[in-house]
Design a protein around this motif. Structure first.
Motif, short mmCIF file in Angstrom:
data_model
loop_
_atom_site.label_atom_id
_atom_site.label_comp_id
_atom_site.label_asym_id
_atom_site.label_seq_id
_atom_site.Cartn_x
_atom_site.Cartn_y
_atom_site.Cartn_z
N HIS A 194 0.94 -1.16 -0.05
CA HIS A 194 -0.15 -0.16 -0.11
C HIS A 194 0.64 1.18 -0.08
CE1 HIS A 194 1.30 -0.68 4.23
NE2 HIS A 194 0.66 0.77 4.37
N LYS A 195 0.38 2.46 -0.30
CA LYS A 195 1.03 3.71 -0.13
C LYS A 195 0.79 4.26 1.16
CE LYS A 195 2.01 5.96 -3.77
NZ LYS A 195 3.38 6.13 -3.66
N THR A 196 1.82 4.63 1.82
CA THR A 196 1.59 5.18 3.35
C THR A 196 1.10 6.64 3.20
OG1 THR A 196 3.89 5.94 3.72
CG2 THR A 196 3.54 3.65 4.12
N PHE A 197 0.71 7.16 4.44
CA PHE A 197 0.37 8.62 4.49
C PHE A 197 1.60 9.46 4.18
CE2 PHE A 197 1.70 7.38 8.79
CZ PHE A 197 2.59 8.50 9.20
N TYR A 198 2.78 8.87 4.26
CA TYR A 198 4.08 9.77 4.05
C TYR A 198 4.73 9.46 2.80
CZ TYR A 198 5.99 5.57 6.49
OH TYR A 198 5.92 4.31 6.76
N GLY A 199 3.74 8.96 1.85
CA GLY A 199 4.17 8.79 0.46
C GLY A 199 5.12 7.50 -0.10
N ARG A 200 5.39 6.37 0.78
CA ARG A 200 6.20 5.58 0.54
C ARG A 200 5.33 4.11 0.14
NH1 ARG A 200 11.73 4.45 2.07
NH2 ARG A 200 12.36 6.22 2.97
N ASP A 201 5.73 3.40 -0.87
CA ASP A 201 4.93 2.23 -1.01
C ASP A 201 5.55 1.04 -0.03
OD1 ASP A 201 3.29 3.01 -3.21
OD2 ASP A 201 5.09 2.86 -4.70
N GLU A 202 4.83 0.63 0.75
CA GLU A 202 5.29 -0.41 1.45
C GLU A 202 4.63 -1.68 1.86
OE1 GLU A 202 6.04 2.04 5.03
OE2 GLU A 202 4.31 1.02 6.13
N PHE A 203 5.20 -2.87 2.35
CA PHE A 203 4.26 -3.91 2.92
C PHE A 203 5.06 -4.40 3.79
CE2 PHE A 203 7.10 -5.86 -0.02
CZ PHE A 203 7.34 -7.03 0.35
N ALA A 204 4.49 -5.45 4.81
CA ALA A 204 4.91 -5.80 6.00
C ALA A 204 4.74 -7.47 5.89
CB ALA A 204 4.38 -5.35 7.15
N ILE A 205 5.89 -7.97 6.38
CA ILE A 205 5.78 -9.68 6.69
C ILE A 205 5.97 -10.02 8.06
CG2 ILE A 205 6.12 -10.01 3.97
CD1 ILE A 205 8.97 -10.98 5.02
N PHE A 206 5.59 -11.14 8.56
CA PHE A 206 6.21 -11.97 9.70
C PHE A 206 7.15 -12.71 9.43
CE2 PHE A 206 1.72 -10.92 10.58
CZ PHE A 206 1.77 -10.53 11.95
N ASP A 207 8.44 -12.35 10.17
CA ASP A 207 9.48 -13.46 9.94
C ASP A 207 9.23 -14.93 10.53
OD1 ASP A 207 10.34 -13.33 12.75
OD2 ASP A 207 12.28 -12.28 12.18
N ASN A 208 9.77 -15.86 10.86
CA ASN A 208 9.63 -17.19 11.29
C ASN A 208 9.40 -16.96 12.78
OD1 ASN A 208 12.57 -16.86 11.46
ND2 ASN A 208 12.63 -18.82 12.01
N ASN A 209 9.99 -15.92 13.40
CA ASN A 209 9.71 -15.73 14.97
C ASN A 209 8.67 -14.66 15.41
OD1 ASN A 209 12.34 -17.16 15.96
ND2 ASN A 209 13.18 -15.63 14.23
N GLY A 210 7.75 -14.39 14.16
CA GLY A 210 6.76 -13.38 14.48
C GLY A 210 7.05 -11.89 14.60
N ASN A 211 8.34 -11.71 14.31
CA ASN A 211 8.60 -10.01 14.21
C ASN A 211 8.25 -9.65 12.80
OD1 ASN A 211 10.70 -10.17 16.44
ND2 ASN A 211 11.78 -11.58 15.14
N ILE A 212 8.16 -8.34 12.80
CA ILE A 212 7.51 -7.74 11.75
C ILE A 212 8.38 -7.05 11.09
CG2 ILE A 212 5.56 -5.88 10.86
CD1 ILE A 212 3.65 -6.87 13.30
N LEU A 213 8.50 -7.40 9.52
CA LEU A 213 9.46 -6.74 8.95
C LEU A 213 8.72 -5.90 8.08
CD1 LEU A 213 11.75 -9.76 7.84
CD2 LEU A 213 11.90 -8.24 9.80
N THR A 214 8.81 -4.47 7.97
CA THR A 214 8.26 -3.58 7.13
C THR A 214 9.29 -3.25 5.94
OG1 THR A 214 6.85 -2.46 8.85
CG2 THR A 214 7.13 -1.25 6.52
N ILE A 215 8.65 -3.44 4.68
CA ILE A 215 9.74 -3.35 3.65
C ILE A 215 9.16 -2.12 2.72
CG2 ILE A 215 10.49 -4.56 1.42
CD1 ILE A 215 10.02 -7.19 3.20
N ALA A 216 10.00 -1.11 2.09
CA ALA A 216 9.30 -0.17 1.51
C ALA A 216 10.43 0.19 0.46
CB ALA A 216 9.17 1.15 2.67
N CYS A 217 9.83 1.10 -0.27
CA CYS A 217 10.90 1.94 -1.39
C CYS A 217 10.42 3.57 -1.31
CB CYS A 217 10.78 1.33 -2.54
SG CYS A 217 9.69 1.63 -3.65
#
Length: 126
Positions: free
Chosen positions: A103-126
């Motif tokens: 999705h596009k964030t309110f601050y203008g970045r395209d990003e998504f997020a995944i859970f790693d195998n431990n339940g940590n959230i990794l937000t990935i953006a450009c």
């Protein structure tokens, strides 16, 4: 003068976490303790300019007993910038659990997020 900051993530199983980051995100094991074997206490993973340290729960608790809380409950997110967020999203979708769709964030970045195998959230953006 500060030069760098690297996260050290407490995990249940270092070997499984290495596998996740290598296979899903293209990281490589730069160092591990021990160097080889079935059970690792610690590892450093790297990709491009990013380094992540991972440490087995009991091993880390020996070093810092104040971290003992029972189960490992993630309390932070990691924010990773990439060149092509849409390409990586399409590569990972269906292979990992998605925490937030692209999705596009309110601050203008395209990003998504995944859970790693431990339940940590990794937000990935450009």
């Amino acid at each position: 003068m500060y030069e760098n900051i690297v996260v050290n993530i407490m995990v249940k199983n270092v070997k499984d976490t290495i596998k996740f980051y290598e296979e899903m995100l293209g990281f490589q094991k730069a160092l591990s303790v021990p160097e080889e074997g079935e059970v690792f206490n610690f590892a450093i993973l790297s990709k491009d300019k990013i380094s992540i340290m991972i440490q087995e729960q009991e091993n880390l608790l020996e070093e810092y007993p104040s971290l003992k809380t029972g189960d490992i409950i993630p309390t932070f997110t990691l924010f990773i910038t990439v060149d092509d967020v849409e390409k990586l999203y399409n590569e990972l979708k269906g292979k990992v659990e998605i925490a937030a769709e692209l999705h596009k964030t309110f601050y203008g970045r395209d990003e998504f997020a995944i859970f790693d195998n431990n339940g940590n959230i990794l937000t990935i953006a450009c």
